[in-house]
Write an enzyme that holds these catalytic residues in place. Structure first.
Site, PDB file in Angstrom:
ATOM      1  N   SER A  31     -18.555  -5.756 -55.327  1.00 17.34           N
ATOM      2  CA  SER A  31     -17.928  -5.927 -54.008  1.00 17.34           C
ATOM      3  C   SER A  31     -16.826  -4.902 -53.787  1.00 17.34           C
ATOM      4  O   SER A  31     -15.921  -4.778 -54.606  1.00 17.34           O
ATOM      5  CB  SER A  31     -17.266  -7.306 -53.897  1.00 17.34           C
ATOM      6  N   HIS A  62     -21.333  -5.263 -49.633  1.00 20.07           N
ATOM      7  CA  HIS A  62     -22.433  -4.724 -50.434  1.00 20.07           C
ATOM      8  C   HIS A  62     -23.348  -3.958 -49.481  1.00 20.07           C
ATOM      9  O   HIS A  62     -23.909  -4.536 -48.558  1.00 20.07           O
ATOM     10  CB  HIS A  62     -23.213  -5.859 -51.097  1.00 20.07           C
ATOM     11  N   HIS A  84     -27.810 -11.431 -55.336  1.00 24.46           N
ATOM     12  CA  HIS A  84     -27.119 -12.508 -56.067  1.00 24.46           C
ATOM     13  C   HIS A  84     -27.979 -13.763 -56.117  1.00 24.46           C
ATOM     14  O   HIS A  84     -28.767 -14.036 -55.211  1.00 24.46           O
ATOM     15  CB  HIS A  84     -25.786 -12.845 -55.385  1.00 24.46           C
ATOM     16  N   TYR A  86     -26.905 -16.718 -55.645  1.00 23.14           N
ATOM     17  CA  TYR A  86     -26.508 -17.657 -54.580  1.00 23.14           C
ATOM     18  C   TYR A  86     -27.165 -17.352 -53.233  1.00 23.14           C
ATOM     19  O   TYR A  86     -27.112 -18.167 -52.317  1.00 23.14           O
ATOM     20  CB  TYR A  86     -24.975 -17.716 -54.422  1.00 23.14           C
ATOM     21  N   GLU A  87     -27.782 -16.185 -53.122  1.00 21.81           N
ATOM     22  CA  GLU A  87     -28.519 -15.875 -51.885  1.00 21.81           C
ATOM     23  C   GLU A  87     -29.881 -16.565 -51.868  1.00 21.81           C
ATOM     24  O   GLU A  87     -30.594 -16.500 -50.865  1.00 21.81           O
ATOM     25  CB  GLU A  87     -28.703 -14.359 -51.750  1.00 21.81           C
ATOM     26  N   ALA A 114     -16.369  -7.875 -58.971  1.00 21.64           N
ATOM     27  CA  ALA A 114     -15.067  -8.464 -58.671  1.00 21.64           C
ATOM     28  C   ALA A 114     -15.077  -9.851 -59.311  1.00 21.64           C
ATOM     29  O   ALA A 114     -16.106 -10.532 -59.299  1.00 21.64           O
ATOM     30  CB  ALA A 114     -14.880  -8.581 -57.169  1.00 21.64           C
ATOM     31  N   MET A 212     -19.823 -14.209 -59.963  1.00 23.04           N
ATOM     32  CA  MET A 212     -21.141 -14.723 -59.569  1.00 23.04           C
ATOM     33  C   MET A 212     -22.263 -13.701 -59.794  1.00 23.04           C
ATOM     34  O   MET A 212     -23.286 -13.739 -59.117  1.00 23.04           O
ATOM     35  CB  MET A 212     -21.104 -15.147 -58.100  1.00 23.04           C
ATOM     36  N   SER A 213     -22.063 -12.786 -60.744  1.00 25.98           N
ATOM     37  CA  SER A 213     -23.098 -11.761 -60.971  1.00 25.98           C
ATOM     38  C   SER A 213     -23.116 -11.346 -62.430  1.00 25.98           C
ATOM     39  O   SER A 213     -22.698 -12.089 -63.312  1.00 25.98           O
ATOM     40  CB  SER A 213     -22.817 -10.547 -60.067  1.00 25.98           C
ATOM     41  N   ASN A 236      -8.502 -11.624 -57.753  1.00 25.03           N
ATOM     42  CA  ASN A 236      -7.678 -12.773 -57.339  1.00 25.03           C
ATOM     43  C   ASN A 236      -7.424 -13.659 -58.551  1.00 25.03           C
ATOM     44  O   ASN A 236      -8.230 -13.674 -59.477  1.00 25.03           O
ATOM     45  CB  ASN A 236      -8.428 -13.594 -56.260  1.00 25.03           C
ATOM     46  N   HIS A 248     -13.101 -14.375 -49.439  1.00 27.56           N
ATOM     47  CA  HIS A 248     -13.806 -13.123 -49.743  1.00 27.56           C
ATOM     48  C   HIS A 248     -13.072 -11.902 -49.180  1.00 27.56           C
ATOM     49  O   HIS A 248     -13.115 -10.827 -49.779  1.00 27.56           O
ATOM     50  CB  HIS A 248     -15.239 -13.219 -49.203  1.00 27.56           C
TER      51      HIS A 248
END
Ligand code: HPA
Length: 273
Positions: A31, A62, A84, A86-87, A114, A212-213, A236, A248
């Site tokens: 990201s 992205h 990802h 989650y997609e 990230a 998440m990756s 963060n 995000h």
């Protein structure tokens, strides 16, 4: 050949037809890091939509383009944008790009992302070399019928993130005066961010950063025998570490802010491979 390996071969063939026949290293940009691809000389840009069977990258931040060319004296293939879990893609699709890189004979990959900082010593904007990961996706990209063309059925994962490349990155960072952290990355499904209780649990498990990756790509890369380097931008403090909600846009703003250092580190590592 399975349908899956057919699709991998077709995508690799389409890239070869565009003059992309391998590289010294592939770099997956997380990201907010897509701008790294602008530093590549003699760039051939291939939008993901032009590569057969390649999943689109649809997340804000992205881009969805493969950029091949030269950087710091090496041939590189960069992926600005990744699919990802989650997609809704199965992990075999999330890692399709990695399979194609393997089919092209790329020997090593740098995975960037990230991530939220679980380790309270980590400053926002810090870069963390991934020493190891914990896969909490609840799935594995190697699930499915066994195809020996893709690698071992039960591949070893004792050194997913290459000791050699981590040492090299540590050295490059020290020379360039870039502070880097080291730690364990825990991969979660998302797309909701974690609860503070989950973050406390991950800390007890030994995780330093959450994202998440990366873990599925690293598993697949290792199954194929690629050397892997992983770098997280701590975008963060993870949920509950400080008393502030996550979003995000903030993640993107931080990765954009430290992009210069991140690019300098990547260029330094590529130049000394
Ligand atoms: N959690 C999960 N994924 C992330 C985070 C986070 O706090 N920050 C960036 N990606």
């Amino acid at each position: 050949m399975s349908d899956y390996t057919d699709r991998i071969a077709e995508a690799a063939g389409a890239l070869r037809a565009r003059g992309i026949s391998g590289a010294d290293v592939a770099i997956v940009l997380g990201s907010g890091l897509g701008a790294f691809a602008d530093a590549i000389e003699g760039a051939t840009r291939v939008p993901y939509g032009d590569i057969p069977h390649w999943p689109a990258a649809k997340v804000v931040g992205h881009v969805g383009v493969l950029v091949a060319g030269r950087l710091a004296g090496r041939t590189v293939v960069t992926l600005a944008g990744r699919a990802h879990f989650y997609e809704g893609h199965p992990l075999t699709e999330v890692t399709f790009a990695m399979r194609v890189l393997g089919a092209l004979g790329v020997p090593r990959v740098i995975l960037t992302n990230a991530a939220g900082g679980i380790n309270t010593r980590f400053a926002t904007g810090a870069l963390m070399l991934i020493d190891d990961h914990i896969n909490l996706l609840g799935s594995n990209p190697l699930i499915g019928p066994f195809d020996p063309a893709l690698g071992a059925r039960f591949p070893d994962m004792t050194e997913v993130y290459s000791r050699r490349l981590r040492a090299l990155a540590t050295e490059v960072a020290a020379t360039a005066g870039i502070a880097v952290e080291h730690g364990v990355y825990v991969a979660v499904h998302g797309p909701s961010y974690e609860t503070p209780a989950e973050i406390r649990a991950f800390r007890v498990m030994g995780a330093d950063a959450v994202g998440m990756s990366t873990a599925p790509e690293a598993i697949v890369a290792r199954q194929m025998g690629l050397e892997v380097l992983g770098i997280s931008c701590i975008s963060n403090p993870a949920a509950g570490v400080v008393d502030a909600p996550l979003n995000h846009d903030d993640v993107m703003a931080v990765t954009t802010r430290v992009r210069g250092q991140f690019i300098q580190l990547l260029e330094g590592v590529v130049g000394r491979l």
